[in-house]
Design an enzyme around this catalytic site. Structure first.
Site, mmCIF file in Angstrom:
data_model
loop_
_atom_site.group_PDB
_atom_site.id
_atom_site.type_symbol
_atom_site.label_atom_id
_atom_site.label_comp_id
_atom_site.label_asym_id
_atom_site.label_seq_id
_atom_site.Cartn_x
_atom_site.Cartn_y
_atom_site.Cartn_z
ATOM 1 N N ASN A 12 1.022 -1.620 0.162
ATOM 2 C CA ASN A 12 0.145 -0.826 -0.289
ATOM 3 C C ASN A 12 1.111 1.380 0.241
ATOM 4 O O ASN A 12 0.537 2.459 -0.154
ATOM 5 C CB ASN A 12 -0.566 -0.128 1.127
ATOM 6 C CG ASN A 12 -1.783 -0.812 0.828
ATOM 7 O OD1 ASN A 12 -2.985 -1.320 -0.271
ATOM 8 N ND2 ASN A 12 -2.129 -2.022 1.975
ATOM 9 N N ALA A 76 2.539 -3.059 6.299
ATOM 10 C CA ALA A 76 1.422 -3.851 7.313
ATOM 11 C C ALA A 76 2.639 -5.595 7.384
ATOM 12 O O ALA A 76 2.018 -6.000 9.033
ATOM 13 C CB ALA A 76 0.342 -4.270 6.912
ATOM 14 N N GLU A 97 15.291 -0.412 10.152
ATOM 15 C CA GLU A 97 13.584 -0.694 10.202
ATOM 16 C C GLU A 97 13.482 0.782 10.242
ATOM 17 O O GLU A 97 13.102 1.885 10.903
ATOM 18 C CB GLU A 97 12.439 -1.284 11.203
ATOM 19 C CG GLU A 97 11.061 -1.660 11.645
ATOM 20 C CD GLU A 97 10.426 -2.403 12.224
ATOM 21 O OE1 GLU A 97 11.366 -2.500 13.151
ATOM 22 O OE2 GLU A 97 9.382 -2.160 12.850
ATOM 23 N N ILE A 100 7.200 5.462 9.117
ATOM 24 C CA ILE A 100 6.499 6.860 8.558
ATOM 25 C C ILE A 100 5.780 7.731 9.809
ATOM 26 O O ILE A 100 6.396 8.538 10.509
ATOM 27 C CB ILE A 100 5.449 6.924 7.741
ATOM 28 C CG1 ILE A 100 6.124 6.474 6.470
ATOM 29 C CG2 ILE A 100 5.159 8.655 7.424
ATOM 30 C CD1 ILE A 100 5.528 6.393 4.685
ATOM 31 N N SER A 101 4.305 7.086 10.603
ATOM 32 C CA SER A 101 4.108 6.889 12.033
ATOM 33 C C SER A 101 4.701 6.867 13.220
ATOM 34 O O SER A 101 5.718 5.151 12.850
ATOM 35 C CB SER A 101 2.445 6.512 11.406
ATOM 36 O OG SER A 101 2.570 4.896 11.085
HETATM 37 O O1 CA2 Z 1 4.258 4.576 9.617
HETATM 38 C C1 CA2 Z 1 4.527 3.101 8.523
HETATM 39 O O2 CA2 Z 1 5.104 3.449 7.444
HETATM 40 C C2 CA2 Z 1 3.421 2.252 8.767
HETATM 41 O O3 CA2 Z 1 4.662 1.413 7.989
HETATM 42 C C3 CA2 Z 1 2.869 2.443 7.287
HETATM 43 C C4 CA2 Z 1 1.895 0.777 7.272
HETATM 44 C C5 CA2 Z 1 1.399 0.851 8.617
HETATM 45 O O4 CA2 Z 1 -0.052 -0.953 8.393
HETATM 46 C C6 CA2 Z 1 2.434 0.637 10.200
HETATM 47 O O5 CA2 Z 1 1.138 0.600 10.671
HETATM 48 C C7 CA2 Z 1 2.818 1.692 9.566
HETATM 49 C C8 CA2 Z 1 0.863 1.548 6.278
HETATM 50 C C9 CA2 Z 1 1.087 0.951 4.921
HETATM 51 C C10 CA2 Z 1 -0.122 1.806 4.037
HETATM 52 O O6 CA2 Z 1 -0.316 3.146 3.532
HETATM 53 C C11 CA2 Z 1 -0.573 4.064 2.898
HETATM 54 C C12 CA2 Z 1 -0.142 5.957 2.593
HETATM 55 C C13 CA2 Z 1 -0.617 6.178 2.227
HETATM 56 C C14 CA2 Z 1 -2.189 5.884 1.795
HETATM 57 C C15 CA2 Z 1 -3.017 4.997 2.535
HETATM 58 C C16 CA2 Z 1 -1.891 3.665 3.030
#
Ligand code: CA2
Length: 144
Positions: A12, A76, A97, A100-101
C-alpha cells in the site's frame, strides 16, 4: 566500490501521499525516492515497493548477495511476516526498520514488530523525512 543501500517498501505504500495524509503526509513515494537518492550522496541505492511479500523477500536476498545495507518499511507485513524476518536474519549487514508514523502511538495491532527483533535500528514517527534520515544513518553504518 561503496556497499549499496536497498530501500524496500511494503504493501500500500504506492498510495503514499494520496490517502490518509493526516497520518502519512502528502509526499508521494516517488518524492521519497528522490529524497533517498539525494541523501545517498552518490552511494549506489536501490528503491523498491511491492504489495507482494515474496517480491520483498527476493529483494532482501539480492541485498544480502550484494552485501548491502537494508532500509525497510515493511508496512503491514511488519506485524505479520515471519518470512520477512527469516530473510532479514540471513543478512550480515545493517538493517534499519523505518515507519513514517510512530507505530507505538497507534492501534495496539501496530505495536509488535517482527522486524524489530533483528533490526540494527528503528526509526518511527519522523514522517517521510525518516527515509533520508535512515539513508544517511545507513551510510554511516556501512562506512567504506
Ligand atoms: O507508518 C508507517 O510507515 C507504516 O509502516 C505504514 C503502514 C502501517 O500498516 C504501519 O503500521 C505503519 C501502512 C502502509 C499503508 O500506506 C498507506 C499510505 C498512504 C495511504 C494509505 C496507506
Amino acid at each position: 566500490m561503496s556497499k549499496p543501500i536497498f530501500v524496500l517498501n511494503g504493501p500500500n505504500l504506492n498510495r503514499l501521499g494520496k490517502r490518509e495524509p493526516e497520518i502519512y503526509g502528502t509526499t508521494t513515494l516517488a518524492e521519497v525516492e528522490a529524497m533517498c537518492r539525494a541523501a545517498a550522496s552518490g552511494r549506489p541505492l536501490r528503491f523498491h515497493q511491492s504489495n507482494f511479500e515474496g517480491e520483498i523477500i527476493n529483494w532482501i536476498h539480492e541485498a544480502i548477495d550484494e552485501k548491502a545495507g537494508i532500509v525497510i518499511n515493511p508496512a503491514a507485513l511488519t506485524f505479520t511476516s515471519i518470512a520477512i524476518l527469516d530473510a532479514l536474519k540471513m543478512s550480515a549487514g545493517p538493517i534499519i526498520e523505518l515507519h513514517i508514523s510512530n507505530i507505538h502511538r497507534r492501534e495496539a495491532y501496530y505495536h509488535n514488530s517482527f522486524v524489530s527483533k533483528i533490526a540494527t535500528a528503528v526509526i518511527a514517527g519522523l514522517g517521510p523525512n525518516g527515509y533520508p534520515t535512515a539513508v544517511r544513518a545507513m551510510s554511516e553504518l556501512l562506512g567504506d
